[in-house]
Design a protein around this motif. Structure first.
Motif, PDB file in Angstrom:
ATOM      1  N   GLN A 108       0.811  -1.206   0.000  1.00  0.00           N
ATOM      2  CA  GLN A 108       0.000   0.000   0.000  1.00  0.00           C
ATOM      3  C   GLN A 108       0.855   1.273   0.000  1.00  0.00           C
ATOM      4  O   GLN A 108       0.318   2.380   0.074  1.00  0.00           O
ATOM      5  CB  GLN A 108      -0.918   0.008   1.228  1.00  0.00           C
ATOM      6  N   VAL A 109       2.161   1.112  -0.084  1.00  0.00           N
ATOM      7  CA  VAL A 109       3.074   2.259  -0.018  1.00  0.00           C
ATOM      8  C   VAL A 109       3.410   2.721  -1.430  1.00  0.00           C
ATOM      9  O   VAL A 109       3.718   1.909  -2.304  1.00  0.00           O
ATOM     10  CB  VAL A 109       4.363   1.895   0.744  1.00  0.00           C
ATOM     11  N   MET A 112      11.843   5.739  -6.780  1.00  0.00           N
ATOM     12  CA  MET A 112      12.371   4.532  -6.149  1.00  0.00           C
ATOM     13  C   MET A 112      12.897   4.837  -4.750  1.00  0.00           C
ATOM     14  O   MET A 112      12.617   4.099  -3.788  1.00  0.00           O
ATOM     15  CB  MET A 112      13.468   3.937  -7.034  1.00  0.00           C
ATOM     16  N   LEU A 113      13.672   5.920  -4.605  1.00  0.00           N
ATOM     17  CA  LEU A 113      14.196   6.283  -3.286  1.00  0.00           C
ATOM     18  C   LEU A 113      13.082   6.681  -2.327  1.00  0.00           C
ATOM     19  O   LEU A 113      13.116   6.341  -1.138  1.00  0.00           O
ATOM     20  CB  LEU A 113      15.200   7.434  -3.429  1.00  0.00           C
ATOM     21  N   ASP A 114      12.086   7.374  -2.846  1.00  0.00           N
ATOM     22  CA  ASP A 114      10.946   7.772  -2.019  1.00  0.00           C
ATOM     23  C   ASP A 114      10.222   6.534  -1.490  1.00  0.00           C
ATOM     24  O   ASP A 114       9.875   6.448  -0.304  1.00  0.00           O
ATOM     25  CB  ASP A 114      10.003   8.642  -2.849  1.00  0.00           C
ATOM     26  N   ARG A 171      10.026   5.404   2.396  1.00  0.00           N
ATOM     27  CA  ARG A 171       8.694   5.313   3.009  1.00  0.00           C
ATOM     28  C   ARG A 171       8.422   3.904   3.541  1.00  0.00           C
ATOM     29  O   ARG A 171       7.794   3.746   4.594  1.00  0.00           O
ATOM     30  CB  ARG A 171       7.627   5.720   1.988  1.00  0.00           C
ATOM     31  N   SER A 172       8.904   2.907   2.835  1.00  0.00           N
ATOM     32  CA  SER A 172       8.717   1.530   3.295  1.00  0.00           C
ATOM     33  C   SER A 172       9.446   1.284   4.613  1.00  0.00           C
ATOM     34  O   SER A 172       9.015   0.472   5.431  1.00  0.00           O
ATOM     35  CB  SER A 172       9.214   0.553   2.232  1.00  0.00           C
ATOM     36  N   ALA A 173      10.554   1.995   4.822  1.00  0.00           N
ATOM     37  CA  ALA A 173      11.316   1.867   6.068  1.00  0.00           C
ATOM     38  C   ALA A 173      10.932   2.920   7.102  1.00  0.00           C
ATOM     39  O   ALA A 173      11.499   2.947   8.199  1.00  0.00           O
ATOM     40  CB  ALA A 173      12.808   1.977   5.759  1.00  0.00           C
ATOM     41  N   ASP A 174       9.989   3.802   6.745  1.00  0.00           N
ATOM     42  CA  ASP A 174       9.513   4.875   7.620  1.00  0.00           C
ATOM     43  C   ASP A 174      10.643   5.798   8.063  1.00  0.00           C
ATOM     44  O   ASP A 174      10.742   6.195   9.225  1.00  0.00           O
ATOM     45  CB  ASP A 174       8.792   4.305   8.844  1.00  0.00           C
ATOM     46  N   PRO A 180      10.700  18.628   5.825  1.00  0.00           N
ATOM     47  CA  PRO A 180       9.505  18.004   6.402  1.00  0.00           C
ATOM     48  C   PRO A 180       9.875  16.808   7.280  1.00  0.00           C
ATOM     49  O   PRO A 180      10.929  16.189   7.110  1.00  0.00           O
ATOM     50  CB  PRO A 180       8.702  17.570   5.169  1.00  0.00           C
ATOM     51  N   GLU A 181       9.006  16.490   8.218  1.00  0.00           N
ATOM     52  CA  GLU A 181       9.294  15.424   9.169  1.00  0.00           C
ATOM     53  C   GLU A 181       8.846  14.053   8.683  1.00  0.00           C
ATOM     54  O   GLU A 181       9.178  13.038   9.288  1.00  0.00           O
ATOM     55  CB  GLU A 181       8.627  15.740  10.513  1.00  0.00           C
ATOM     56  N   GLY A 182       8.102  13.989   7.592  1.00  0.00           N
ATOM     57  CA  GLY A 182       7.578  12.717   7.125  1.00  0.00           C
ATOM     58  C   GLY A 182       8.639  11.836   6.495  1.00  0.00           C
ATOM     59  O   GLY A 182       9.800  12.225   6.318  1.00  0.00           O
ATOM     60  N   SER A 183       8.245  10.617   6.135  1.00  0.00           N
ATOM     61  CA  SER A 183       9.164   9.677   5.510  1.00  0.00           C
ATOM     62  C   SER A 183       9.309   9.991   4.017  1.00  0.00           C
ATOM     63  O   SER A 183       8.610  10.825   3.455  1.00  0.00           O
ATOM     64  CB  SER A 183       8.663   8.245   5.709  1.00  0.00           C
ATOM     65  N   GLY A 184      10.233   9.302   3.387  1.00  0.00           N
ATOM     66  CA  GLY A 184      10.524   9.566   1.982  1.00  0.00           C
ATOM     67  C   GLY A 184      11.099  10.956   1.815  1.00  0.00           C
ATOM     68  O   GLY A 184      11.923  11.406   2.602  1.00  0.00           O
ATOM     69  N   PHE A 185      10.668  11.650   0.766  1.00  0.00           N
ATOM     70  CA  PHE A 185      11.073  13.046   0.593  1.00  0.00           C
ATOM     71  C   PHE A 185      10.187  13.986   1.409  1.00  0.00           C
ATOM     72  O   PHE A 185      10.432  15.192   1.440  1.00  0.00           O
ATOM     73  CB  PHE A 185      11.034  13.436  -0.882  1.00  0.00           C
TER      74      PHE A 185
END
Length: 360
Positions: free
Chosen positions: A41-42, A105-107, A111-114, A341-346
């Motif tokens: 779902q990511v 791909m990097l994003d 995100r998969s690794a949070d 930003p504090e979120g995962s990925g970019f």
């Protein structure tokens, strides 16, 4: 986790200033490519603008992007080197699409690794001073824009030179008067001068204390750039023509510049840009984050470089404010700094879910 599906979408962002004059041309709208990869779902996203010096047409950009994205189907996100190998070779006609695919791909992997992409690659996200570009307009209008930007907290401005010496100096003088003595001013001539003219421009601009003069002469003539640098009091920065490591080595051998401008779409991605920055630093040549042309995706990916390699000077990471990307939340700029930003990925946030069809 593996890449289970990919998706591609052509996008066109309208310029909120339809009279924006940039790099010798008007840019009323910006075509581009948006790619996505999915694992479970990511979803991870990437973006590249259409730039005429890279791709023949927007359709050529789309075609290259779909081909590269398809090659990553089934790739194991835990094997980063394997994913990078699947992106394929660097080439001027595929670097923009390659950068979009690498970004997605990097994003997705981060995100998969949070975690953030910077953390995935061993770096740390950090705030970044923003350089705002003022387009070519009459001097009084440019001065008005400069005053407005300074009032909003920006402390670094970039101005364009067109090759007409008196007019260029008049515009820059007007902006310096409006911005005050403490604001950083950079000037980008986009190859508009020959060596003698560039030297005359740099000399004429000394009363206005510019921080750098970017690509004043043809990118093909490294010796001309070196001649300008020998007598310049401002930093001389190379931009156009830096498509790959070979181009960088030619520039370094010519001792042609004090610094280089990094652009993901031109170099083929974030990691290639990082490698160029590290190589340049080894020769005492600084790297600066050049124009992230497009929406929030390319802005945040470009800003990530600041946490991965040595970068100097203010970064051109606010051009998303010119375009009507209504699918993503704008990054936060506070007191002239882009806040990581504090979120995962970019860290980009979507306003609406991804809607383009999936392949795979």
């Amino acid at each position: 986790m593996k890449i289970e599906a990919w998706s591609a979408a052509a996008v066109r962002h309208s310029n909120l200033d339809p009279h924006w004059h940039y790099a010798g041309r008007d840019v009323p709208e910006l075509p581009g490519l948006r790619l996505a990869f999915r694992s479970g779902q990511v979803v991870g996203e990437g973006y590249a603008p259409f730039l005429p010096h890279l791709d023949a047409t927007p359709e050529a950009l789309q075609s290259a992007g779909r081909s590269i994205a398809g090659a990553l189907l089934g790739a194991d996100l835990a094997d980063l080197d394997g994913c990078l190998e699947r992106l394929g070779p660097f080439a001027r006609t595929r670097n923009a699409a390659r950068s979009a695919a690498e970004m997605a791909m990097l994003d997705l992997a981060a995100r998969s690794a949070d975690i953030s992409v910077a953390q995935l690659l061993g770096g740390t996200p950090r705030p970044l001073e923003v350089l705002r570009i003022i387009p070519v307009k009459p001097p009084d209008r440019m001065a008005e824009i400069a005053g407005s930007l300074v009032a909003k907290g920006y402390r670094a401005l970039k101005l364009k030179a067109t090759g007409k010496l008196e007019e260029d100096v008049a515009r820059i003088a007007a902006v310096r008067a409006a911005a005050g003595p403490d604001v950083t001013l950079t000037v980008d001539a986009n190859q508009a001068y020959d060596a003698d003219g560039a030297s005359r421009l740099e000399t004429a601009l000394r009363p206005y204390a510019i921080w750098s003069l970017e690509q004043p002469v043809s990118a093909r003539d490294r010796s001309a750039l070196a001649r300008v640098r020998k007598t310049s009091k401002a930093r001389i920065e190379a931009d156009e023509g830096l498509f790959d490591r070979e181009d960088l080595e030619t520039l370094l051998a010519a001792v042609g510049a004090d610094g280089i401008s990094l652009k993901l779409a031109r170099s083929g991605g974030l990691l290639a840009s990082r490698d160029m920055a590290l190589r340049a630093a080894g020769q005492n040549v600084y790297a600066r984050l050049g124009t992230a042309f497009g929406g929030p995706l390319v802005t945040l990916a470009t800003a990530t470089l600041a946490g991965l390699c040595p970068v100097t000077g203010p970064a051109e990471c606010a051009e998303f404010t010119h375009f009507d990307d209504q699918e993503h939340v704008w990054p936060l700029i506070r007191d002239g700094f882009l806040i990581a930003p504090e979120g995962s990925g970019f860290g980009q946030e979507r306003v609406v879910p991804w809607t383009a069809p999936w392949n795979g």
